[in-house]
Motif scaffolding. Structure first.
Motif, PDB file in Angstrom:
ATOM      1  N   CYS A 109      22.443  32.055  58.447  1.00  0.00           N
ATOM      2  CA  CYS A 109      23.732  31.416  60.216  1.00  0.00           C
ATOM      3  C   CYS A 109      22.789  32.362  61.117  1.00  0.00           C
ATOM      4  O   CYS A 109      23.437  33.621  60.849  1.00  0.00           O
ATOM      5  CB  CYS A 109      24.744  31.834  59.932  1.00  0.00           C
ATOM      6  N   ALA A 110      21.173  32.722  61.298  1.00  0.00           N
ATOM      7  CA  ALA A 110      20.968  33.904  61.455  1.00  0.00           C
ATOM      8  C   ALA A 110      21.043  33.696  63.181  1.00  0.00           C
ATOM      9  O   ALA A 110      19.902  35.387  63.214  1.00  0.00           O
ATOM     10  CB  ALA A 110      19.209  33.653  61.184  1.00  0.00           C
ATOM     11  N   ALA A 111      20.626  32.773  63.825  1.00  0.00           N
ATOM     12  CA  ALA A 111      20.369  33.500  65.564  1.00  0.00           C
ATOM     13  C   ALA A 111      21.126  34.217  65.859  1.00  0.00           C
ATOM     14  O   ALA A 111      22.415  34.105  65.303  1.00  0.00           O
ATOM     15  CB  ALA A 111      20.256  32.097  66.274  1.00  0.00           C
ATOM     16  N   PRO A 112      21.381  35.148  67.257  1.00  0.00           N
ATOM     17  CA  PRO A 112      19.616  35.866  67.557  1.00  0.00           C
ATOM     18  C   PRO A 112      19.433  36.569  66.732  1.00  0.00           C
ATOM     19  O   PRO A 112      17.711  36.900  67.373  1.00  0.00           O
ATOM     20  CB  PRO A 112      20.268  36.074  68.957  1.00  0.00           C
ATOM     21  N   GLY A 113      19.194  36.605  65.468  1.00  0.00           N
ATOM     22  CA  GLY A 113      17.982  37.468  64.440  1.00  0.00           C
ATOM     23  C   GLY A 113      17.386  38.852  64.481  1.00  0.00           C
ATOM     24  O   GLY A 113      16.782  39.568  64.102  1.00  0.00           O
ATOM     25  N   ASN A 114      19.058  39.083  64.771  1.00  0.00           N
ATOM     26  CA  ASN A 114      18.686  40.986  64.290  1.00  0.00           C
ATOM     27  C   ASN A 114      18.706  41.582  63.938  1.00  0.00           C
ATOM     28  O   ASN A 114      18.146  42.269  62.551  1.00  0.00           O
ATOM     29  CB  ASN A 114      20.120  41.583  65.637  1.00  0.00           C
ATOM     30  N   LYS A 115      19.719  40.635  62.377  1.00  0.00           N
ATOM     31  CA  LYS A 115      20.498  41.030  61.246  1.00  0.00           C
ATOM     32  C   LYS A 115      18.854  40.506  60.630  1.00  0.00           C
ATOM     33  O   LYS A 115      17.788  40.901  59.900  1.00  0.00           O
ATOM     34  CB  LYS A 115      21.492  40.486  60.803  1.00  0.00           C
ATOM     35  N   ASP A 133      19.412  28.034  61.288  1.00  0.00           N
ATOM     36  CA  ASP A 133      20.502  28.082  62.577  1.00  0.00           C
ATOM     37  C   ASP A 133      20.582  26.982  62.924  1.00  0.00           C
ATOM     38  O   ASP A 133      19.744  26.506  63.013  1.00  0.00           O
ATOM     39  CB  ASP A 133      20.263  29.171  63.345  1.00  0.00           C
ATOM     40  N   LEU A 134      21.452  26.150  63.362  1.00  0.00           N
ATOM     41  CA  LEU A 134      22.350  25.366  63.651  1.00  0.00           C
ATOM     42  C   LEU A 134      21.835  24.786  64.903  1.00  0.00           C
ATOM     43  O   LEU A 134      21.439  23.615  65.695  1.00  0.00           O
ATOM     44  CB  LEU A 134      23.321  24.914  63.494  1.00  0.00           C
ATOM     45  N   ARG A 138      19.865  28.496  70.419  1.00  0.00           N
ATOM     46  CA  ARG A 138      19.890  30.527  69.351  1.00  0.00           C
ATOM     47  C   ARG A 138      18.459  30.866  69.198  1.00  0.00           C
ATOM     48  O   ARG A 138      18.078  31.145  69.032  1.00  0.00           O
ATOM     49  CB  ARG A 138      21.258  30.474  68.972  1.00  0.00           C
ATOM     50  N   ASP A 160      21.370  22.895  59.711  1.00  0.00           N
ATOM     51  CA  ASP A 160      22.798  23.575  59.501  1.00  0.00           C
ATOM     52  C   ASP A 160      22.280  23.397  57.328  1.00  0.00           C
ATOM     53  O   ASP A 160      22.214  22.971  56.556  1.00  0.00           O
ATOM     54  CB  ASP A 160      23.183  21.770  58.979  1.00  0.00           C
ATOM     55  N   PHE A 161      22.798  24.965  57.558  1.00  0.00           N
ATOM     56  CA  PHE A 161      23.074  25.631  56.148  1.00  0.00           C
ATOM     57  C   PHE A 161      23.705  24.529  54.636  1.00  0.00           C
ATOM     58  O   PHE A 161      23.090  25.148  54.204  1.00  0.00           O
ATOM     59  CB  PHE A 161      23.246  27.177  55.693  1.00  0.00           C
ATOM     60  N   ASP A 180      26.322  35.903  57.448  1.00  0.00           N
ATOM     61  CA  ASP A 180      27.087  36.267  58.804  1.00  0.00           C
ATOM     62  C   ASP A 180      27.400  34.623  59.210  1.00  0.00           C
ATOM     63  O   ASP A 180      27.034  34.622  60.538  1.00  0.00           O
ATOM     64  CB  ASP A 180      25.638  36.781  58.995  1.00  0.00           C
ATOM     65  N   SER A 182      29.066  31.709  61.604  1.00  0.00           N
ATOM     66  CA  SER A 182      30.473  32.173  62.925  1.00  0.00           C
ATOM     67  C   SER A 182      31.889  32.855  62.863  1.00  0.00           C
ATOM     68  O   SER A 182      32.362  32.127  61.636  1.00  0.00           O
ATOM     69  CB  SER A 182      30.220  30.531  63.487  1.00  0.00           C
ATOM     70  N   PHE A 212      35.284  26.402  56.536  1.00  0.00           N
ATOM     71  CA  PHE A 212      33.800  26.665  57.469  1.00  0.00           C
ATOM     72  C   PHE A 212      32.876  27.907  56.657  1.00  0.00           C
ATOM     73  O   PHE A 212      31.681  27.306  56.084  1.00  0.00           O
ATOM     74  CB  PHE A 212      32.943  26.781  58.890  1.00  0.00           C
TER      75      PHE A 212
END
Ligand code: SAM
Length: 308
Positions: A109-115, A133-134, A138, A160-161, A180, A182, A212
């Motif tokens: 669940c990657a956005a906005p992508g800092n990690k 990311d869904l 984002r 969808d992961f 990571d 929601s 979820f």
């Protein structure tokens, strides 16, 4: 004058993007730009900073710490992607996952992508980094961020992961997953609101988030070559943290686990407990770090679980 919030007193953390700069070069640049460097912090007190003073973090050498509200959005180093405005708690998941260069990694669940950009830096841009990311909007923001950060080893998917085929041939070498999902965001100082205006609605919302999160965790464990997984949230609710992990372990009894619970980050930080305990993680163990007090010192509360 505007009302002070707890967040206004927290130090400002900045991660050096090692894909574009070295910590040394960034420190030199900042010194020439009028900041004064006080060296590496050795205890928590050293993080109480004034004006243009800054230090290196106690644990993460790529993290520099500035006085509260130091503004970097217009700074050259930020615009050029040399620094990432990322809180310490948000840096811990990738740091703990620690995928070696060349490895295959999923950011679920990657956005906005800092990690994601942090993972790429740890991987030295070598290997494959699948990021899902869904939310298309984002994901578009994330694409810009990764470009600026010089990330090249990634593959973004607006997907969808939970529908990703865990047996897909492209994922057969995935050994590392960062999850990571929601969450309620209740650990974020800026969002904290203890007055539960609609307790029933809040209860339903937490139950739906937890369901979820558990689905994502169970799905992650189905990747055939998974070696290590880090689960993180920015929630202080056990329902989204310990209870998700407990349910997952019950449903996947083949995972042994080690539970580390830090109730006071102040103590643990001074004694280096979280990082010390990490080195004691055994194969097939899970570490769960939990600290409500963490919230006070870092921007996020974080709850972290390492399957290894
Ligand atoms: N890891 C990100 C970072 O550090 O910048 C933050 C991730 S945020 C906590 C959670 C993300 O999960 C949101 O961007 C949301 O759109 C995404 N999401 C929600 N449901 C999803 C799903 N079923 N599959 C993939 N992504 C999902």
């Amino acid at each position: 004058s505007a009302q002070q919030t707890p967040g206004d007193q927290l130090p400002r953390y900045v991660r050096m993007n090692t894909l574009k700069t070295s910590v040394e070069d960034a420190v030199d640049y900042l010194k020439r730009d009028g900041f004064s460097y006080l060296g590496q912090a050795l205890k928590l007190d050293n993080l109480t900073l004034k004006n243009k003073d800054f230090v290196m973090d106690l644990h993460l050498p790529e993290l520099l710490v500035f006085s509260p509200k130091t503004e970097f959005h217009d700074h050259f180093l930020y615009k050029a992607g040399h620094i990432i405005l990322q809180d310490k708690a948000s840096c811990l998941p990738a740091y703990l996952l620690d995928p070696p260069p060349g490895s295959h990694v999923i950011d679920a669940c990657a956005a906005p992508g800092n990690k994601t950009s942090h993972l790429a830096a740890i991987m030295k841009n070598r290997g494959r980094l699948f990021a899902f990311d869904l939310d298309g909007k984002r994901l578009a923001t994330m694409s810009t961020l990764l470009l600026r950060a010089g990330v090249t080893c990634h593959q973004l998917a607006n997907q969808d992961f939970l529908k990703v085929d865990t047996n897909g041939p492209q994922y057969k070498d995935v050994e590392y997953i960062l999850l990571d999902p929601s969450c309620s965001g209740s650990g974020m100082v800026c969002l904290r609101d203890d007055s539960a205006a609609h307790p029933e609605e809040e209860k339903a919302r937490l139950a739906s988030l937890a369901s979820f999160q558990l689905k994502c965790l169970n799905h992650s464990l189905r990747f055939p070559r998974l070696k290590r997984l880090v689960y993180s949230t920015c929630s202080i609710h056990s329902q989204e943290n310990e209870e998700v992990i407990a349910a997952c372990l019950q449903q996947n009894p083949n995972f042994r686990y080690l539970l580390c619970k830090c109730t006071s980050f102040l103590d643990s930080c001074q004694n280096n407990v979280p990082f010390h305990m990490l080195s004691q993680c055994h194969p097939h163990s899970i570490c769960l770090f939990f600290s409500a007090l963490f919230t006070f010192y870092l921007h996020f509360s974080f709850n972290l679980c390492v399957f290894d």
